[in-house]
Design a protein around this motif. Sequence first.
Motif, PDB file in Angstrom:
ATOM      1  N   CYS A   1     -22.941  43.221 -74.797  1.00 52.67           N
ATOM      2  CA  CYS A   1     -22.860  41.938 -74.098  1.00 52.67           C
ATOM      3  C   CYS A   1     -23.682  42.118 -72.808  1.00 52.67           C
ATOM      4  N   ASN A  58     -23.379  35.668 -73.350  1.00 52.68           N
ATOM      5  CA  ASN A  58     -22.222  36.270 -74.301  1.00 52.68           C
ATOM      6  C   ASN A  58     -22.767  36.523 -75.654  1.00 52.68           C
ATOM      7  N   SER A 107     -21.760  40.788 -78.993  1.00 52.57           N
ATOM      8  CA  SER A 107     -20.380  41.407 -78.393  1.00 52.57           C
ATOM      9  C   SER A 107     -19.964  42.728 -79.343  1.00 52.57           C
TER      10      SER A 107
END
Lengths: 419, 419
Positions: free
Chosen positions: B380, B386, B389
């Motif tokens: 991230c 975003n 992840s």
Amino acid sequence: LENSGLIEARPQSGYYVLARGPVVPTSRAVEPSTPQPVTLDGVTRRIMRDARDPHLVPLGPAVPDPELLPLENLRRRMSSIARRNPERAMRYEDPVGLRELRAEIARRLITAGCAVTPDEVVVTNGCNEALALTLQCLTQPGDLVAVESPMYYGFLASLETFGLRTIEIPTLPESGMCLEALELALSTHPVKAVIGILNFNNPMGSRMPEERKRRLVELCAQRGVALVEDNLYGDISFEKRIPEVAKAFDRDGNVILCGSFSKTLAPGLRVGWCVPGRLLERVQSRKMATNISSATLPQMVLAEFLAEGGYDHHLRRASREYRQRTDWLRALVLDAFPSGTRVSRPLGGFVLWVEMPPGTDALDVYDKAAQCGFSIAPGCAFSSSNKFSNCIRLNAAYATPKVEPMIRKLGMMIKDVRI
Amino acid sequence: LENSGLIEARPQSGYYVLARGPVVPTSRAVEPSTPQPVTLDGVTRRIMRDARDPHLVPLGPAVPDPELLPLENLRRRMSSIARRNPERAMRYEDPVGLRELRAEIARRLITAGCAVTPDEVVVTNGCNEALALTLQCLTQPGDLVAVESPMYYGFLASLETFGLRTIEIPTLPESGMCLEALELALSTHPVKAVIGILNFNNPMGSRMPEERKRRLVELCAQRGVALVEDNLYGDISFEKRIPEVAKAFDRDGNVILCGSFSKTLAPGLRVGWCVPGRLLERVQSRKMATNISSATLPQMVLAEFLAEGGYDHHLRRASREYRQRTDWLRALVLDAFPSGTRVSRPLGGFVLWVEMPPGTDALDVYDKAAQCGFSIAPGCAFSSSNKFSNCIRLNAAYATPKVEPMIRKLGMMIKDVRI
């Protein structure tokens, strides 16, 4: 006698007989200039280039005399640390600086009236980086900054690069920046920061009296304008003690204090520092964004040098010598230059500000001096509004008897130039 | 077999049997992201702080193994130069850098396909400063910059500090930045600069093929957008030769090439460089305005080291070792991590990009690893939108058998996390 300028009182030191000639009242103005963009002509760049020319004796650039730097001590320490701890010396250091060094800087600041923790200190590549990071946190291109007049040309070069405009505040050889003019500037213009060399100003040599420092800090706080204090020369005091910094009177983190060891230990180590006050986190981020961290080994060397306690002894010796050289050069200039020449009377540092008779063209003198193998700093470089064309700054750090012929030659040139 | 990912062809090196598992197609997107301001959350700052924690084995931060740096050679040279020439070592150096060092950098660039004179090189405090000065010359706060995605988090931190917005260009583990996506971005948004790590990308390890570099340079020139090329890892090649830089295809000074010796010689020396092309004068001024000059002694040490010709031998040895460690770590990860894990196949540098099965929370893994005494870099941090992840970057520089238990533990953690 004192009023005539032939003797002077120095606090706690009695009276001193002076060389002939009064103190320079270089500026009688009490009004700020109009705001203007900073645009250097080629002269300042040439001066900055000449300052590094090993073929020119540096009687203009404010460089310390290598003989008054503890080079052998630093050299031995450098070898020793590189041998004892090569892995640490070669790896990335904390972006805000080596903790041991920050602790030493914080300890030293106590003497200057300032109590900060090591966590409030950021190590930078010289004082210039401390100022650059601070200005970049405080301003956007086009913003207005209040500066002393005359003002160190290196700042002006930075301000030009950052696209800033300046408003020039008259600065007096005895008391420093004129607070009345500053107040007027702050009340009439959207000034984002005030920059000042308050202790042993470059080029005036003035030390702002403590009471005026307090008023300056209060004035900036009231107006909500950051005060950026450059204390590069603060450790080279001709008086008994190290003067207080304006930061000592700061109550709300509005004063950003910058300094370095470039003038007292070694310029080439490029170790300076910043106590950013309310800008702490922003200066920390900006330091990391700019170059991650400063070189590691120079920080280790300085931390050890400072911890061993030799710095104060070294400073006393160097300051005594610079005082003698400054006094000697001042007397020599007043003897060798045409009558009507006025010379500042510094209380610390190692630069002299010389006002030659009206009509003298310092740039012409600068050209002729360069042809004779030495450099001076012409006054026009210390302003972005064509002031000080009959002034020069001299570097007293190099003022030993061997430069007497150059200064006398300078005097002859000036007489020639005026004819 | 090649298509299945079990063997691969390497130019001029024949076929290699691979550890099980295909190359990572981390990103299938061919469209740029929407422009967005860069705002790091606390995670990236924590990662950057942890990277300097001596109690954590750095399996995430891209730090070289000190054992693969010529520290003893540099140390001896440092002592020797400080002894032979202390005065020069301690004084201000030319703002653009020591001439001998700039000459060595220019000589080395010939191998990378790039002919520049020493006067076209500016020495900086690390590659980061080269990039920071360049970006500050090219942009104002609020401006838009095209970046690779994923992108080294240190850049993102700089971009945030400078108040810039980014448009993220999908970057593939084999061929680097997707040019089609970049073209779309440049034709629809007012992009001021494109930044790319084209040789041995961090974190992907990809090397953009020469023909694509040429197209990238042409595309940027056509659009009048500066290309900022970070070649920090370019010297650590797993192939027979050092790859060409995009700057080699530059005809009009539109490519700004940045590099350093931090990954190959010593991070703590803080010596990097910039070939600013058409920005030369502006970068020179900005360097001086920022910190006058870089520390002198580290420049003297590197100039001497490079002049004596040991660098190429050192690079071959280090690159061979990093290649072995990278291959070993890649195989170990594929063995220890849950099935479905994909790992990049770098051609140089020393970082691996690992895509874990969907749903794995890399941040959670990061926390658990730190509790076990080692750090990884969660995906991230490599984007400001975003993404990634379920990805991590691993530092293969530290991949020796003693870290095998940590990687196996990591594999167990990931399996736990997914339950």
